[in-house]
Write a protein that holds these residues in place. Structure first.
Motif, PDB file in Angstrom:
ATOM      1  N   GLY A 155       0.829  -1.213   0.000  1.00 32.85           N
ATOM      2  CA  GLY A 155       0.000   0.000   0.000  1.00 32.85           C
ATOM      3  C   GLY A 155       0.857   1.254   0.000  1.00 32.85           C
ATOM      4  O   GLY A 155       0.609   2.197  -0.759  1.00 32.85           O
ATOM      5  N   LEU A 156       1.890   1.248   0.839  1.00 32.09           N
ATOM      6  CA  LEU A 156       2.811   2.397   0.892  1.00 32.09           C
ATOM      7  C   LEU A 156       3.444   2.645  -0.476  1.00 32.09           C
ATOM      8  O   LEU A 156       3.489   3.776  -0.952  1.00 32.09           O
ATOM      9  N   GLY A 157       3.927   1.550  -1.070  1.00 37.77           N
ATOM     10  CA  GLY A 157       4.570   1.658  -2.380  1.00 37.77           C
ATOM     11  C   GLY A 157       3.595   2.160  -3.431  1.00 37.77           C
ATOM     12  O   GLY A 157       3.932   3.011  -4.261  1.00 37.77           O
ATOM     13  N   LEU A 158       2.389   1.631  -3.379  1.00 41.59           N
ATOM     14  CA  LEU A 158       1.388   1.996  -4.381  1.00 41.59           C
ATOM     15  C   LEU A 158       1.026   3.476  -4.286  1.00 41.59           C
ATOM     16  O   LEU A 158       1.029   4.203  -5.295  1.00 41.59           O
ATOM     17  N   TRP A 159       0.744   3.936  -3.079  1.00 45.79           N
ATOM     18  CA  TRP A 159       0.368   5.345  -2.918  1.00 45.79           C
ATOM     19  C   TRP A 159       1.565   6.268  -3.127  1.00 45.79           C
ATOM     20  O   TRP A 159       1.409   7.364  -3.658  1.00 45.79           O
ATOM     21  N   ALA A 160       2.747   5.828  -2.729  1.00 44.40           N
ATOM     22  CA  ALA A 160       3.944   6.647  -2.977  1.00 44.40           C
ATOM     23  C   ALA A 160       4.178   6.781  -4.479  1.00 44.40           C
ATOM     24  O   ALA A 160       4.490   7.870  -4.978  1.00 44.40           O
ATOM     25  N   SER A 161       3.980   5.684  -5.210  1.00 41.51           N
ATOM     26  CA  SER A 161       4.125   5.723  -6.671  1.00 41.51           C
ATOM     27  C   SER A 161       3.132   6.717  -7.251  1.00 41.51           C
ATOM     28  O   SER A 161       3.470   7.519  -8.139  1.00 41.51           O
ATOM     29  N   PHE A 162       1.904   6.669  -6.742  1.00 44.88           N
ATOM     30  CA  PHE A 162       0.857   7.557  -7.250  1.00 44.88           C
ATOM     31  C   PHE A 162       1.223   9.024  -6.984  1.00 44.88           C
ATOM     32  O   PHE A 162       1.158   9.853  -7.888  1.00 44.88           O
ATOM     33  N   PHE A 163       1.632   9.314  -5.752  1.00 40.51           N
ATOM     34  CA  PHE A 163       1.964  10.704  -5.424  1.00 40.51           C
ATOM     35  C   PHE A 163       3.177  11.186  -6.237  1.00 40.51           C
ATOM     36  O   PHE A 163       3.193  12.308  -6.738  1.00 40.51           O
ATOM     37  N   GLY A 164       4.167  10.312  -6.375  1.00 37.31           N
ATOM     38  CA  GLY A 164       5.356  10.671  -7.173  1.00 37.31           C
ATOM     39  C   GLY A 164       4.964  10.971  -8.606  1.00 37.31           C
ATOM     40  O   GLY A 164       5.422  11.944  -9.207  1.00 37.31           O
ATOM     41  N   GLY A 165       4.112  10.110  -9.153  1.00 31.93           N
ATOM     42  CA  GLY A 165       3.649  10.294 -10.529  1.00 31.93           C
ATOM     43  C   GLY A 165       2.871  11.587 -10.676  1.00 31.93           C
ATOM     44  O   GLY A 165       3.047  12.334 -11.656  1.00 31.93           O
ATOM     45  N   MET A 166       2.020  11.888  -9.692  1.00 31.97           N
ATOM     46  CA  MET A 166       1.192  13.098  -9.761  1.00 31.97           C
ATOM     47  C   MET A 166       2.044  14.367  -9.694  1.00 31.97           C
ATOM     48  O   MET A 166       1.851  15.302 -10.461  1.00 31.97           O
ATOM     49  N   ILE A 167       3.020  14.362  -8.768  1.00 35.75           N
ATOM     50  CA  ILE A 167       3.882  15.547  -8.632  1.00 35.75           C
ATOM     51  C   ILE A 167       4.626  15.793  -9.949  1.00 35.75           C
ATOM     52  O   ILE A 167       4.674  16.910 -10.466  1.00 35.75           O
ATOM     53  N   SER A 168       5.163  14.720 -10.513  1.00 34.09           N
ATOM     54  CA  SER A 168       5.934  14.924 -11.745  1.00 34.09           C
ATOM     55  C   SER A 168       5.012  15.261 -12.912  1.00 34.09           C
ATOM     56  O   SER A 168       5.409  15.983 -13.828  1.00 34.09           O
ATOM     57  N   ALA A 169       3.768  14.771 -12.872  1.00 34.31           N
ATOM     58  CA  ALA A 169       2.828  15.111 -13.950  1.00 34.31           C
ATOM     59  C   ALA A 169       2.508  16.602 -13.932  1.00 34.31           C
ATOM     60  O   ALA A 169       2.456  17.245 -14.983  1.00 34.31           O
ATOM     61  N   VAL A 170       2.316  17.141 -12.726  1.00 36.88           N
ATOM     62  CA  VAL A 170       2.012  18.581 -12.615  1.00 36.88           C
ATOM     63  C   VAL A 170       3.206  19.389 -13.137  1.00 36.88           C
ATOM     64  O   VAL A 170       3.048  20.334 -13.919  1.00 36.88           O
TER      65      VAL A 170
END
Lengths: 552, 158
Positions: free
Chosen positions: A110-125
């Motif tokens: 879960g940590l990895g999954l949500w961290a991946s999501f947040f990392g992806g979102m920050i870089s997408a912005v």
């Protein structure tokens, strides 16, 4: 204008057809990422033939799905069995595996999954804001600057080949040589055909890429007979249930780690040729250094998983920025995407975002969407992805070899391309076994024509060779190329306590500051002056510090 | 003189490659009115490769790897058994492609290669047969019917 382009991109990306293709891509990426030995590049390369019949947005959306899915999928094996599914998840094993072994696999995933999501979102912005700006800067580049940028990309790829810089540079040069086989793009003269008519058009990019990245990798994985016959992940993980609520809470609690790691990932993605295999280790290391309790790292600490997973997903955004803004691949996957665009007769360059606005914004929207899809699919079908990893490698490997052949054939409908695939598969296998990295070679193949074209343009515009060295941007890239080429030497000298290594950083800032100071606009001049000042301060500080003795 | 080892041999081969390719650059057609001839870029790359290969050769001679045991062909074949099987079978697949076509040659390749690597017990033979028919047949169907790609047809099998 931007809004209308963005609206058109939304319509194209959210078309039902495209959504289905993206979902398939994300699923394929999650599966490929979760299989140790299979790389994300290999998965994207294998997805490429399917995209020939699609329009560019569909094709790139599918590949982005594979890319983002693969980055997240890499953590499954890292956390559950302690073997990284992909090189981008190496440091996820450091804390993810101990956490799973301590009875919290659901929390680790879960940590990895949500961290991946947040990392992806920050870089997408940041992708949305930075890509057009970088493209605007890219418009200032003349052919001299572009040529030096390509040289920088090749040297950095070689300098990142740990302990094998000369081999990396040789691989890059061989890649450039391969790219020059066949008809010259500028004058139309045949080169290095050795009398073979089939070589007249040169080597197609796709067979070379699949041969080097997929074929040779598969053969390396199959080398060990015992491991090839065993399932890749054994044991039962059916009971794994993702702990979403706790994972989100911990991610927010450690937002500094996440933000710092995302920025590190993004920066590494921006560097030509450097990818998520580097960023995850760097971000993990920085998090450990910055932590108040570094001794807990490696024992199953949440910050370790967050640092690794946010950084590797954020790298994708940085790599896409470079690809779209300058036409230079940020990593091996974006090199494949460049190849895919070329097949559709689109060549990314600084004008790409303005001339192909819908496609450019479509890539950005698809990247956002791919992160959401990955989150949803992993949450819903984790068990299915883990099931695939129980198939013995030799079964998957041999099937993929045939698939490679079919995929390559579809490019030009010629069996010569399948022979090319075999040839480069053998070459790649031999190179890897002898310690030659493949990424610089592929970059050489991708960037060779770009380098030649810009060299030719530069010489046609002016016969003054000094322009390659005195124009501010060209000078800036030479500095980066030289310092990246000498970076492994610096690392060694630093370990051995050589005196000159103390001044490497100061010399770098001073040399990078000069061209920045010479650039147009007061912002860059101020930045250049700041770099020069920083160099001076570092040099003074180093002069006062004693030389470290290697023996002590 | 120090004994040549693997790195030195590769460096020498690279130098030979540079020589052959450089010689070939003299056969590249000259293009009139062109600012940069078609041979300029390849020569630039070859000179770069030559210099790097020389450095590699000197490095390999200066720092030879530790002495390993005598070369044994049997041990080498054992170590690289699976990749050799894949290379040879893939080449056989390509040679049979014009006669058997993509579907039959592909099924044959997958079945034989999986059996050579994975073993040939009755259970495995049955499993490999099913996997090869389903996987290659499935992919062939996707490309032929869904994507409309005409895959190679053989003289004996369509």
């Amino acid at each position: 204008m931007i809004l209308s382009n963005l609206a058109s991109a939304f319509i194209e990306v959210f078309a039902l057809n495209n959504l289905l293709l993206m979902a398939l891509g994300v699923a394929a990426g999650l599966i490929a990422g979760s299989i140790p030995g299979f790389t994300i590049t290999m998965a994207v390369v294998l997805a490429l033939p399917f995209t020939f019949g699609m329009n560019p947005i569909e094709g790139l959306s599918t590949m982005l799905g594979v890319y983002v899915g693969g980055l997240t999928g890499g953590m499954f094996a890292s956390i559950l069995i302690g073997i990284p599914g992909t090189p981008s998840a190496i440091s996820t094993t450091f804390d993810g595996f101990p956490m799973a072994r301590n009875g919290r696999p659901g929390l680790a995933l879960g940590l990895g999954l949500w961290a991946s999501f947040f990392g992806g979102m920050i870089s997408a912005v940041i992708l949305v804001f930075l890509a057009p700006t970088l493209a605007a800067i890219g418009l200032e580049f003349g052919p001299w600057d572009y040529f030096m940028l390509v040289c920088f990309a090749l040297t950095i790829a070689a300098s990142l080949s740990e302990g094998a810089m000369i081999k990396g540079l040789i691989a890059g040069a061989v890649g450039l040589l391969i790219a020059s086989v066949g008809e010259d793009h500028i004058n139309g003269a045949a080169r290095f055909t050795f009398g073979f008519g089939s070589l007249g058009a040169g080597f197609a990019f796709l067979p070379v890429l699949i041969g080097l990245f997929a074929f040779s990798q598969l053969l390396s994985d199959l080398s060990d007979s015992d491991s090839a016959r065993k399932p890749m992940i054994s044991g039962r993980h059916k009971a794994v249930k993702l702990e979403h609520r706790e994972a989100i809470r911990l991610n927010f609690m450690h937002w500094v780690v996440g933000l710092r790691s995302s920025l590190i990932g993004l920066f590494i993605g921006l560097l030509p040729a450097a990818g998520s295999s580097i960023s995850n280790i760097l971000a993990y290391d920085q998090s450990k250094k910055a932590s108040r309790h570094p001794e807990k790292f490696g024992q199953g600490i949440p910050e370790g998983v967050i640092a690794s997973e946010t950084s590797n997903n954020a790298t994708a955004g940085g790599a896409l920025i470079m690809m779209m803004a300058l036409g230079i691949p940020g990593d091996a996957v974006t090199a494949v995407m460049l190849g895919a665009l070329t097949i559709h007769n689109i060549a990314p360059s600084p004008t790409f975002i303005s001339t192909q606005a819908v496609l450019a914004y479509g890539i950005m929207v698809a990247y956002f969407l791919a992160n959401f899809m990955t989150l949803a699919m992993t949450s819903g079908a984790l068990r299915v992805f883990l099931l695939v990893t129980r198939v013995p490698l030799y079964i998957l490997g041999v099937i993929i070899l045939v698939y490679c052949a079919i995929g390559v054939f579809t490019l030009n409908n010629t069996t010569f391309d399948i022979w090319t695939l075999l040839g480069f598969g053998v070459l790649g296998f031999i190179m890897v076994k002898n310690g030659f990295p493949l990424t610089p070679m592929v970059l050489g193949v991708v960037l060779g024509p770009l380098a030649e074209l810009n060299l030719s343009r530069a010489l046609s515009t002016s016969d003054d060779i000094s322009l390659f060295f005195v124009r501010p941007w060209a000078m800036f890239f030479i500095v980066l190329a030289l310092f990246s080429a000498f970076f492994p030497l610096f690392q060694r000298a630093s370990r051995l306590g050589h005196g000159w290594a103390k001044y490497y950083g100061a010399a770098f800032f001073a040399c990078a500051g000069i061209p920045m100071f010479l650039m147009e606009g007061w912002v860059r001049s101020v930045l250049g002056a700041a770099l020069l000042l920083l160099a001076l301060l570092i040099a003074i500080k180093r002069m006062r510090s004693p030389v470290k003795d290697a023996t002590s | 003189m120090k004994r040549l080892h693997r790195d030195s041999v590769i460096a020498v081969l690279l130098l030979l490659l540079c020589g052959i390719f450089f010689w070939q650059t003299f056969y590249i057609r000259e293009v009139p009115f062109s600012e940069m001839g078609s041979e300029v870029w390849p020569r630039f790359v070859l000179i770069l490769l030559f210099v790097l290969s020389i450095i590699y050769l000197l490095q390999s001679l200066a720092n030879p790897p530790p002495e390993s045991g005598p070369f044994s062909l049997a041990a080498w074949l054992r170590a690289y058994r699976n990749p050799i099987i894949c290379f040879v079978m893939f080449a056989v697949f390509l040679f049979t492609l014009p006669y058997l076509g993509m579907l039959a040659a592909g099924i044959l390749f997958v079945f034989v290669t999986q059996t050579l690597i994975g073993g040939a017990s009755p259970r495995r033979l049955a499993m490999h047969a099913v996997i090869s028919v389903v996987s290659v047949g499935g992919m062939w169907a996707i490309f032929t019917f869904a994507l409309g790609v005409v895959l190679p047809r053989g003289e004996f099998f369509g």
